[in-house]
Scaffold this motif. Structure first.
Motif, short mmCIF file in Angstrom:
data_model
loop_
_atom_site.label_atom_id
_atom_site.label_comp_id
_atom_site.label_asym_id
_atom_site.label_seq_id
_atom_site.Cartn_x
_atom_site.Cartn_y
_atom_site.Cartn_z
N GLU B 174 0.83 -1.20 0.00
CA GLU B 174 0.00 0.00 0.00
C GLU B 174 0.86 1.25 0.00
O GLU B 174 0.54 2.24 -0.67
CB GLU B 174 -0.95 -0.03 1.20
CG GLU B 174 -2.06 -1.06 1.04
CD GLU B 174 -2.80 -1.37 2.33
OE1 GLU B 174 -2.37 -0.86 3.40
OE2 GLU B 174 -3.79 -2.12 2.28
N MET B 175 1.97 1.21 0.74
CA MET B 175 2.89 2.35 0.71
C MET B 175 3.48 2.50 -0.69
O MET B 175 3.58 3.61 -1.22
CB MET B 175 4.02 2.15 1.73
CG MET B 175 3.59 2.34 3.18
SD MET B 175 5.01 2.31 4.31
CE MET B 175 4.63 0.84 5.26
N ALA B 176 3.83 1.38 -1.30
CA ALA B 176 4.43 1.42 -2.64
C ALA B 176 3.46 2.01 -3.66
O ALA B 176 3.86 2.82 -4.51
CB ALA B 176 4.86 0.02 -3.06
N GLU B 177 2.20 1.64 -3.57
CA GLU B 177 1.20 2.16 -4.52
C GLU B 177 1.07 3.67 -4.40
O GLU B 177 0.89 4.37 -5.40
CB GLU B 177 -0.17 1.53 -4.24
CG GLU B 177 -0.29 0.10 -4.74
CD GLU B 177 -1.63 -0.51 -4.39
OE1 GLU B 177 -2.45 0.17 -3.73
OE2 GLU B 177 -1.86 -1.65 -4.77
N ARG B 178 1.13 4.16 -3.18
CA ARG B 178 0.97 5.60 -2.98
C ARG B 178 2.21 6.39 -3.37
O ARG B 178 2.13 7.57 -3.68
CB ARG B 178 0.59 5.87 -1.52
CG ARG B 178 -0.88 5.60 -1.24
CD ARG B 178 -1.13 5.29 0.22
NE ARG B 178 -2.55 5.11 0.47
CZ ARG B 178 -3.23 4.01 0.18
NH1 ARG B 178 -2.62 2.98 -0.36
NH2 ARG B 178 -4.52 3.93 0.42
N LEU B 179 3.36 5.72 -3.34
CA LEU B 179 4.61 6.43 -3.57
C LEU B 179 5.21 6.14 -4.94
O LEU B 179 6.32 6.57 -5.23
CB LEU B 179 5.62 6.08 -2.46
CG LEU B 179 5.16 6.47 -1.05
CD1 LEU B 179 6.17 6.03 -0.01
CD2 LEU B 179 4.94 7.98 -0.97
N GLY B 180 4.48 5.41 -5.78
CA GLY B 180 4.95 5.18 -7.14
C GLY B 180 6.15 4.26 -7.23
O GLY B 180 7.06 4.52 -8.03
N THR B 181 6.16 3.20 -6.43
CA THR B 181 7.30 2.29 -6.46
C THR B 181 6.79 0.87 -6.17
O THR B 181 5.60 0.61 -6.33
CB THR B 181 8.38 2.72 -5.44
OG1 THR B 181 9.52 1.87 -5.55
CG2 THR B 181 7.86 2.69 -4.01
N VAL B 182 7.70 -0.04 -5.80
CA VAL B 182 7.33 -1.43 -5.49
C VAL B 182 7.72 -1.74 -4.05
O VAL B 182 8.54 -1.03 -3.46
CB VAL B 182 8.02 -2.43 -6.44
CG1 VAL B 182 7.51 -2.23 -7.86
CG2 VAL B 182 9.52 -2.29 -6.40
N ARG B 183 7.17 -2.82 -3.49
CA ARG B 183 7.33 -3.03 -2.06
C ARG B 183 8.75 -3.38 -1.67
O ARG B 183 9.17 -3.07 -0.56
CB ARG B 183 6.36 -4.10 -1.56
CG ARG B 183 6.65 -5.52 -1.97
CD ARG B 183 5.52 -6.39 -1.46
NE ARG B 183 5.95 -7.71 -1.11
CZ ARG B 183 5.17 -8.58 -0.49
NH1 ARG B 183 3.97 -8.26 -0.14
NH2 ARG B 183 5.62 -9.79 -0.21
#
Lengths: 69, 222
Positions: B174-183
């Motif tokens: 979820e953090m990755a989705e919001r920050l434009g990256t991968v987990r």
């Protein structure tokens, strides 16, 4: 979805490969009756190893973001 | 079933409208419930309706050709969304929307919305303010993604969410989705920050230890 507060296991994604069980340094996880379970939640130190090593992405740790009290 | 005036008055862009205008909107606003995880609409499809969110939370996102999801915005109660298509030559949904929690929305069909715009000028003017705010948000998002590294964006994300004390928590995905990256990148950044004594992970919490250091990283002053 099995959820012990912060550790979420997606049983549909879980292939029961046992990688997380073998790698958990605290032996907190187990496969019981064809289901991955958190056998010893009190032992979990949230090291994140299970999440990192799961080949199916079936484990996720949910973090509250807080300031130190 | 017509819309409830009480529900519609909870929508920010509608609450100060004159009663006759609100009544006109209520005639064409249809309530609908969606469960957590349900899709409301997909990017690229012909726009069927404009939505007003009464309760719950919705994620608006796009998916890259490689399958990575980028959340563009989160819709909170009282907000209107998918209002762009009626103004386009081809009214196509620019993004997808998924219910993060169980939600209650009111849907106004495209043709009814277009009629409201032409007949209710105070409503049209109120919409302009919505567009201005949305444009402001997107400009900030583009700047953030283009000019700041994942580490800097993560630092800002951690600061904002710890200070707001709101939401129910985030997984790495979820953090990755919001920050434009991968987990994996999120995991590496957080481990690095933990090693630097900026935060620690403890039984479902990311405990932030050093505000000054996080502020410095967020401002790319490290």
């Amino acid at each position: 979805m099995l959820n012990h507060d912060f550790l979420e296991i997606d049983q549909e994604k879980c292939s029961l490969c046992g990688t997380c069980v073998e790698n958990c340094p605290e032996d907190a996880l187990a496969i019981s009756q064809q289901v991955l379970v958190i056998e010893k939640p009190e032992a979990c130190t949230v090291c994140g190893f299970c999440e990192e090593t799961c080949p199916e992405g079936a484990i996720a740790i949910r973090y509250q973001i807080v300031w130190q009290q | 079933m017509a819309g409830s005036l009480a529900d519609l008055k909870r929508i920010k862009v509608l609450k100060d409208l004159p009663s006759p205008t609100l009544a006109r909107i209520a005639e064409v606003a249809v309530p609908a419930h969606f469960s957590s995880g349900q899709l409301l609409f997909l990017a690229g499809e012909h726009c069927q309706a404009i939505y007003l969110l009464v309760s719950g939370h919705i994620a608006v996102y796009r998916i890259s050709p490689e399958g990575r999801r980028q959340i563009l915005s989160q819709i909170h109660p009282g907000e209107m969304f998918n209002v762009v298509p009626p103004f386009l030559p081809e009214p196509v949904n620019p993004a997808s929307a998924e219910a993060i929690t169980d939600v209650l929305v009111y849907a106004i069909r495209l043709e009814n919305f277009q009629r409201l715009l032409s007949e209710e000028h105070d409503f049209a003017l109120k919409l302009l303010s919505t567009f201005a705010l949305r444009l402001q948000h997107m400009t900030a998002l583009v700047e953030d993604l283009a000019l700041h590294s994942v580490r800097e964006r993560l630092a800002r994300f951690l600061l904002d969410h710890a200070d707001s004390g709101g939401f129910s928590g985030f997984t790495y995905d979820e953090m990755a989705e919001r920050l434009g990256t991968v987990r994996d990148v999120i995991g590496r950044c957080l481990r690095a920050m933990e090693g630097e004594g900026i935060l620690r992970r403890e039984r479902g919490q990311l405990i932030l230890l050093n505000r000054a250091r996080l502020e410095a990283i967020a401002l790319a002053d490290s």
